[in-house]
Design an enzyme around this catalytic site. Structure first.
Site: not given
Ligand code: NAD
Length: 351
Positions: A63, A91, A119, A146-147, A234, A299-300
């Site tokens: 993207e 990912t 962020r 990871a997040q 997402d 959330s996307v």
């Protein structure tokens, strides 16, 4: 070599980003980015906005996410390939750029794999600060990749969360997050199921990765007063929540034209009512209706959040006097003599 044949661009490598975060402190970076996002959301109408440009493939998506406030322009390149993990790759990988609108010159080029995690966590916690019950102290995190730890630390710093309950289908992911969150001051519990994880939680964050209409949470997991921070759904065909939850919740989104394509609400009719988060921040729309309401941040990830994060990093780089420069732009003495610049480089390059 003629030094004037280059216009160097401030550059933040992965190593420099890690150095910057350690120098400033992780919680200060997360709260700093959240402050920049809030400031930019409060001037939402000033931004050029478009749903991100997505190239889909069977295994993932690539993207581009552009935006501008008329003075600065930003874009991020980001992918999402859930199967990468099995091959030892992230990912989500990203880099991004900030440029001066007046002359088009890039003013910052930076890694954004770490910055996206920072962020996203800052954005999630900021949304929860506006939507969750103020007395929320315990968060469940479903999906411990990871997040995950970034989310935990951001909610601690920004919302006052003091306990997290972790669950992942892969116990190794939960064990990794348990280790990494030691010493944060959070009470961390490893759980064996979604049911166990959501027990007693005031907030549930879902951040799983699967290119599927998954059902990570069903209606019976969701009690009165819960705030849901749905991060992993997402992309078209990639969701985490059962539709029944959406029909019970007050739904808050970043930018509706993008979220209707990519978010949980892709499961709902196109005109289903949702509230834009920036309007809640501005005081123009109501957030949580009452303490028993179920609030959902669908959330996307939107370009303005990356713009804010890039702005924050640029300011911190300048304040710290960090000077890494990338030889990115050809800039001959005579701007029309690009060919001559290449010709004059021949003797030393041919050697
Ligand atoms: P990751 O691959 O590192 O981690 C995903 C984790 O989810 C893995 O540990 C996996 O075992 C787990 N998982 C998969 N299916 C599960 C299930 N059914 N139940 C429980 N756990 C499950 O990915 P990541 O970088 O942590 O990203 C997580 C998700 O967040 C991705 O889908 C990514 O696209 C999305 N994301 C969204 C934003 C945003 O702004 N909304 C930003 C970044 C990433």
């Amino acid at each position: 070599m003629n030094p004037s044949a280059r216009a160097y661009v401030p550059f933040v490598s992965v190593d420099a980003m890690m150095g910057l975060v350690h120098r400033i402190g992780l919680t200060q970076v997360l709260t700093g980015i959240a402050d920049y996002i809030q400031a930019d959301f409060l001037r939402w109408p000033q931004f050029d906005k478009t749903p991100r440009v997505a190239a889909h493939s069977p295994e993932g998506v690539i993207e581009l996410m552009p935006t501008s406030d008329g003075k600065l322009y930003a874009f991020k390149y980001v992918n999402g390939h859930p199967k990468n993990m099995k091959n030892g790759m992230q990912t989500v990988m990203a880099f991004g750029l900030l440029a001066d609108v007046d002359n088009g010159a890039p003013v910052l080029l930076t890694e954004m794999t770490l910055l996206t995690a920072l962020r996203t966590a800052a954005m999630s916690a900021l949304a929860a600060r506006h939507l969750a019950r103020p007395d929320a102290r315990c968060m469940a995190i479903i999906g411990n990749g990871a997040q995950c730890e970034f989310q935990a630390v951001a909610f601690q710093a920004i919302c006052g969360i003091d306990a997290v309950r972790l669950y992942d289908i892969d116990p190794a992911a939960t064990a990794k997050a348990m280790r990494n969150l030691q010493g944060t001051g959070l009470r961390v519990t490893s759980c064996n199921s979604v049911e166990e994880a959501v027990e007693g939680a005031d907030i549930v964050t879902t951040c799983t990765a699967d290119k599927a209409n998954a059902t990570i949470l069903t209606d019976n997991h969701v009690g009165a007063g819960l705030h849901i921070n749905a991060v992993g759904g997402d992309c078209p065909g990639k969701t985490e929540l059962h539709r029944d939850i959406l029909e019970r919740a007050q739904i808050f989104v970043e930018y509706p034209p993008q979220t209707r394509i990519e978010g949980e609400i892709q499961q709902l009719p196109e005109d289903y009512p949702v509230t834009e988060l920036w309007e809640v921040m501005a005081g123009d729309r109501t957030g949580r209706r009452d303490e028993r309401a179920i609030t959902l941040f669908d959330s996307v990830g939107f370009a303005i959040e990356d713009f804010s994060a890039l702005r924050y990093i640029k300011d911190q780089m300048q304040a710290a006097g960090i000077e890494a420069q990338l030889d990115l732009l050809a800039d001959p003495d005579d701007p029309r003599d690009l060919f001559g610049m290449l010709q004059r480089a021949a003797p030393e390059r041919a050697a």
